[in-house]
Design a protein around this motif. Structure first.
Motif, PDB file in Angstrom:
ATOM      1  N   ILE A   1       0.841  -1.208   0.000  1.00  0.00           N
ATOM      2  CA  ILE A   1       0.000   0.000   0.000  1.00  0.00           C
ATOM      3  C   ILE A   1       0.874   1.256   0.000  1.00  0.00           C
ATOM      4  CG2 ILE A   1      -1.720   1.303   1.291  1.00  0.00           C
ATOM      5  CD1 ILE A   1      -2.811  -1.338   2.341  1.00  0.00           C
ATOM      6  N   SER A   2       1.939   1.255   0.785  1.00  0.00           N
ATOM      7  CA  SER A   2       2.836   2.416   0.841  1.00  0.00           C
ATOM      8  C   SER A   2       3.489   2.675  -0.508  1.00  0.00           C
ATOM      9  CB  SER A   2       3.922   2.189   1.903  1.00  0.00           C
ATOM     10  OG  SER A   2       3.362   1.996   3.171  1.00  0.00           O
ATOM     11  N   LEU A   3       3.905   1.611  -1.183  1.00  0.00           N
ATOM     12  CA  LEU A   3       4.529   1.763  -2.496  1.00  0.00           C
ATOM     13  C   LEU A   3       3.536   2.314  -3.509  1.00  0.00           C
ATOM     14  CD1 LEU A   3       7.111   1.327  -4.088  1.00  0.00           C
ATOM     15  CD2 LEU A   3       6.402  -1.017  -4.524  1.00  0.00           C
ATOM     16  N   PHE A   4       2.304   1.845  -3.446  1.00  0.00           N
ATOM     17  CA  PHE A   4       1.269   2.357  -4.346  1.00  0.00           C
ATOM     18  C   PHE A   4       1.005   3.842  -4.090  1.00  0.00           C
ATOM     19  CE2 PHE A   4      -3.254   3.339  -4.991  1.00  0.00           C
ATOM     20  CZ  PHE A   4      -3.364   3.122  -6.361  1.00  0.00           C
ATOM     21  N   ILE A   5       0.906   4.229  -2.822  1.00  0.00           N
ATOM     22  CA  ILE A   5       0.647   5.634  -2.478  1.00  0.00           C
ATOM     23  C   ILE A   5       1.823   6.512  -2.906  1.00  0.00           C
ATOM     24  CG2 ILE A   5       0.331   7.250  -0.565  1.00  0.00           C
ATOM     25  CD1 ILE A   5      -1.178   5.029   0.911  1.00  0.00           C
ATOM     26  N   ALA A   6       3.054   6.070  -2.605  1.00  0.00           N
ATOM     27  CA  ALA A   6       4.237   6.860  -2.946  1.00  0.00           C
ATOM     28  C   ALA A   6       4.367   7.032  -4.458  1.00  0.00           C
ATOM     29  CB  ALA A   6       5.486   6.188  -2.377  1.00  0.00           C
ATOM     30  N   TRP A   7       4.128   5.962  -5.211  1.00  0.00           N
ATOM     31  CA  TRP A   7       4.218   6.041  -6.668  1.00  0.00           C
ATOM     32  C   TRP A   7       3.138   6.954  -7.235  1.00  0.00           C
ATOM     33  CZ3 TRP A   7       7.352   5.482 -10.533  1.00  0.00           C
ATOM     34  CH2 TRP A   7       6.878   5.266 -11.821  1.00  0.00           C
ATOM     35  N   SER A   8       1.934   6.890  -6.669  1.00  0.00           N
ATOM     36  CA  SER A   8       0.842   7.754  -7.134  1.00  0.00           C
ATOM     37  C   SER A   8       1.144   9.221  -6.839  1.00  0.00           C
ATOM     38  CB  SER A   8      -0.477   7.348  -6.458  1.00  0.00           C
ATOM     39  OG  SER A   8      -0.814   6.015  -6.777  1.00  0.00           O
TER      40      SER A   8
ATOM     41  N   LYS B   1       4.472  17.323  -1.918  1.00  0.00           N
ATOM     42  CA  LYS B   1       5.119  17.573  -0.633  1.00  0.00           C
ATOM     43  C   LYS B   1       4.087  17.830   0.466  1.00  0.00           C
ATOM     44  CE  LYS B   1       9.588  19.194  -2.339  1.00  0.00           C
ATOM     45  NZ  LYS B   1      10.591  20.303  -2.319  1.00  0.00           N
ATOM     46  N   PHE B   2       2.986  18.496   0.095  1.00  0.00           N
ATOM     47  CA  PHE B   2       1.917  18.731   1.069  1.00  0.00           C
ATOM     48  C   PHE B   2       1.325  17.414   1.531  1.00  0.00           C
ATOM     49  CE2 PHE B   2      -2.709  18.975   1.627  1.00  0.00           C
ATOM     50  CZ  PHE B   2      -2.770  19.762   2.773  1.00  0.00           C
ATOM     51  N   PHE B   3       1.021  16.520   0.584  1.00  0.00           N
ATOM     52  CA  PHE B   3       0.455  15.221   0.943  1.00  0.00           C
ATOM     53  C   PHE B   3       1.472  14.352   1.670  1.00  0.00           C
ATOM     54  CE2 PHE B   3      -2.318  16.604  -2.503  1.00  0.00           C
ATOM     55  CZ  PHE B   3      -3.562  16.340  -1.968  1.00  0.00           C
ATOM     56  N   GLU B   4       2.745  14.510   1.308  1.00  0.00           N
ATOM     57  CA  GLU B   4       3.798  13.762   1.997  1.00  0.00           C
ATOM     58  C   GLU B   4       3.858  14.168   3.466  1.00  0.00           C
ATOM     59  OE1 GLU B   4       8.638  13.079   1.575  1.00  0.00           O
ATOM     60  OE2 GLU B   4       7.518  14.159   0.033  1.00  0.00           O
ATOM     61  N   THR B   5       3.757  15.471   3.727  1.00  0.00           N
ATOM     62  CA  THR B   5       3.711  15.959   5.106  1.00  0.00           C
ATOM     63  C   THR B   5       2.475  15.449   5.825  1.00  0.00           C
ATOM     64  OG1 THR B   5       4.859  17.978   4.409  1.00  0.00           O
ATOM     65  CG2 THR B   5       3.756  18.022   6.548  1.00  0.00           C
ATOM     66  N   LEU B   6       1.358  15.408   5.108  1.00  0.00           N
ATOM     67  CA  LEU B   6       0.100  14.930   5.689  1.00  0.00           C
ATOM     68  C   LEU B   6       0.213  13.460   6.097  1.00  0.00           C
ATOM     69  CD1 LEU B   6      -2.741  16.191   6.141  1.00  0.00           C
ATOM     70  CD2 LEU B   6      -3.452  15.074   4.028  1.00  0.00           C
ATOM     71  N   PHE B   7       0.842  12.658   5.235  1.00  0.00           N
ATOM     72  CA  PHE B   7       1.020  11.236   5.547  1.00  0.00           C
ATOM     73  C   PHE B   7       1.996  11.029   6.699  1.00  0.00           C
ATOM     74  CE2 PHE B   7      -0.847  10.226   1.367  1.00  0.00           C
ATOM     75  CZ  PHE B   7      -1.621   9.144   1.718  1.00  0.00           C
ATOM     76  N   PHE B   8       2.959  11.946   6.857  1.00  0.00           N
ATOM     77  CA  PHE B   8       3.979  11.770   7.888  1.00  0.00           C
ATOM     78  C   PHE B   8       3.484  12.172   9.277  1.00  0.00           C
ATOM     79  CE2 PHE B   8       8.094  12.848   9.991  1.00  0.00           C
ATOM     80  CZ  PHE B   8       8.672  11.602   9.869  1.00  0.00           C
TER      81      PHE B   8
ATOM     82  N   ALA C   1       2.859   5.897   7.291  1.00  0.00           N
ATOM     83  CA  ALA C   1       3.481   7.213   7.422  1.00  0.00           C
ATOM     84  C   ALA C   1       4.974   7.171   7.125  1.00  0.00           C
ATOM     85  CB  ALA C   1       3.223   7.758   8.831  1.00  0.00           C
ATOM     86  N   PHE C   2       5.703   6.355   7.858  1.00  0.00           N
ATOM     87  CA  PHE C   2       7.160   6.268   7.689  1.00  0.00           C
ATOM     88  C   PHE C   2       7.518   5.720   6.315  1.00  0.00           C
ATOM     89  CE2 PHE C   2      11.170   3.890   8.270  1.00  0.00           C
ATOM     90  CZ  PHE C   2      11.996   4.938   8.654  1.00  0.00           C
ATOM     91  N   ASN C   3       6.807   4.680   5.880  1.00  0.00           N
ATOM     92  CA  ASN C   3       7.121   4.039   4.601  1.00  0.00           C
ATOM     93  C   ASN C   3       6.969   4.997   3.424  1.00  0.00           C
ATOM     94  OD1 ASN C   3       7.563   1.700   6.002  1.00  0.00           O
ATOM     95  ND2 ASN C   3       5.660   0.701   5.405  1.00  0.00           N
ATOM     96  N   VAL C   4       5.874   5.750   3.406  1.00  0.00           N
ATOM     97  CA  VAL C   4       5.604   6.643   2.274  1.00  0.00           C
ATOM     98  C   VAL C   4       6.684   7.714   2.156  1.00  0.00           C
ATOM     99  CG1 VAL C   4       4.034   8.429   1.419  1.00  0.00           C
ATOM    100  CG2 VAL C   4       3.117   6.248   2.199  1.00  0.00           C
ATOM    101  N   VAL C   5       7.080   8.302   3.279  1.00  0.00           N
ATOM    102  CA  VAL C   5       8.090   9.363   3.240  1.00  0.00           C
ATOM    103  C   VAL C   5       9.431   8.825   2.756  1.00  0.00           C
ATOM    104  CG1 VAL C   5       9.397  10.991   4.663  1.00  0.00           C
ATOM    105  CG2 VAL C   5       6.939  10.734   5.006  1.00  0.00           C
ATOM    106  N   ILE C   6       9.851   7.665   3.252  1.00  0.00           N
ATOM    107  CA  ILE C   6      11.127   7.079   2.833  1.00  0.00           C
ATOM    108  C   ILE C   6      11.084   6.692   1.353  1.00  0.00           C
ATOM    109  CG2 ILE C   6      12.739   5.186   3.191  1.00  0.00           C
ATOM    110  CD1 ILE C   6      12.711   7.248   5.432  1.00  0.00           C
TER     111      ILE C   6
END
Length: 291
Positions: free
Chosen positions: A84-91, A100-107, A167-172
């Motif tokens: 799921i994290s890989l799918f979200i990060a790729w999207s 970056k806004f959504f990345e902060t939101l996920f973190f 949270a951690f996975n998506v940011v990394i």
């Protein structure tokens, strides 16, 4: 030579406080826990009993159940959370502006107290007025009793654990994706490659080291799961200890029952389990990386 020695002494002076802290708060507790695992009694009057604590833990059905629940949690939460994290990060990386806004939101959940988030999720999972059952009822689906049904307790913990891991996975993963040279995608598009081909032939091979790192960290953290259960079930290990995990077993034996020797024996056994699994995982990832 004098200058080199002077620099070495300066380096040791800078490293000294950190090394003292590691020795006092990391190395000494490990050695102390190992010694205590061969002792019985209270903390102020412990005496040597050999392997009796290990024999008790190994033959304790509650510890076997705790290890089973821990393994179920780890080998479910980690792969599902990674996918799921890989799918979200790729999207976010490919399709969504202002990523970056959504990345902060996920973190944000990562820097928020797990206890606080667990209290919120306790209301979400409530069988009578929880948001999750309200949505399921609106969709004409079943409304299970997430918190009060022992058969659903581990499923509840797994769902909560998957959400927390994002949270951690998506940011990394976002950082790893930004490190890929954009020229690879430009050339691939020139030859007519679609998004799927670019992902599996360019993106995935480039982020294998990051995935290996996340798998190792997430697996170790999953085997140490405790706070999530404490927060969801208000200090309990589920109904009739149905969500008992290895770390919760250690906490119960040390803090509630008052048998620190048994708790430390379980700690050593859990450490060995994590060590073996991490070793096997690294060997497997090394073989995959060589192909």
């Amino acid at each position: 030579m004098k200058k080199v020695r002077k620099n070495q002494w300066s380096a040791w002076w800078f490293l000294g406080p950190a090394l003292i802290g590691i020795a006092l708060f990391s190395i000494f507790p490990i050695i102390r826990a190992f010694i205590m695992s061969f002792q019985s009694g209270s903390l102020i009057s412990m005496h040597w009993t050999g392997l009796s604590n290990y024999k008790y833990v190994i033959h304790d059905p509650f510890f076997a159940k705790a290890l089973q629940n821990t393994a179920l949690y780890a080998f479910t939460v980690v792969p599902i959370g990674m996918i799921i994290s890989l799918f979200i990060a790729w999207s976010l990386f490919k399709r969504i502006k202002h990523s970056k806004f959504f990345e902060t939101l996920f973190f944000m959940p990562y820097v928020t107290s797990t206890i606080a988030i667990g209290i919120v999720f306790r209301y979400i999972f409530n069988g009578q007025y929880g948001l999750l059952n309200y949505i399921l009822k609106f969709l004409h689906l079943g409304t299970p009793n997430w918190l009060d049904d022992p058969n659903m307790n581990m499923i509840t913990v797994i769902i909560f654990g998957i959400w927390l891991s994002l949270a951690f996975n998506v940011v990394i993963l976002m950082s790893a994706l930004r490190g890929i040279d954009s020229q690879h995608y430009t050339i691939a598009k020139m030859y007519g490659a679609n998004d799927s081909e670019m992902f599996f032939r360019i993106t995935l091979p480039q982020i294998v080291p990051t995935l290996a790192f996340l798998l190792t960290v997430n697996l170790i953290n999953a085997f140490k799961v405790y706070t999530q259960i404490y927060a969801l079930f208000n200090g309990q290990a589920g109904i009739a200890n149905s969500a008992m995990t290895a770390v919760y077993y250690i906490f119960n034996k040390f803090q509630i029952v008052g048998t620190p020797g048994i708790a430390m024996a379980a700690t050593v056994l859990l450490f060995l389990v994590i060590l073996v699994i991490s070793f096997l995982q690294n060997k497997l990832l090394d073989k995959v990386g060589r192909r």
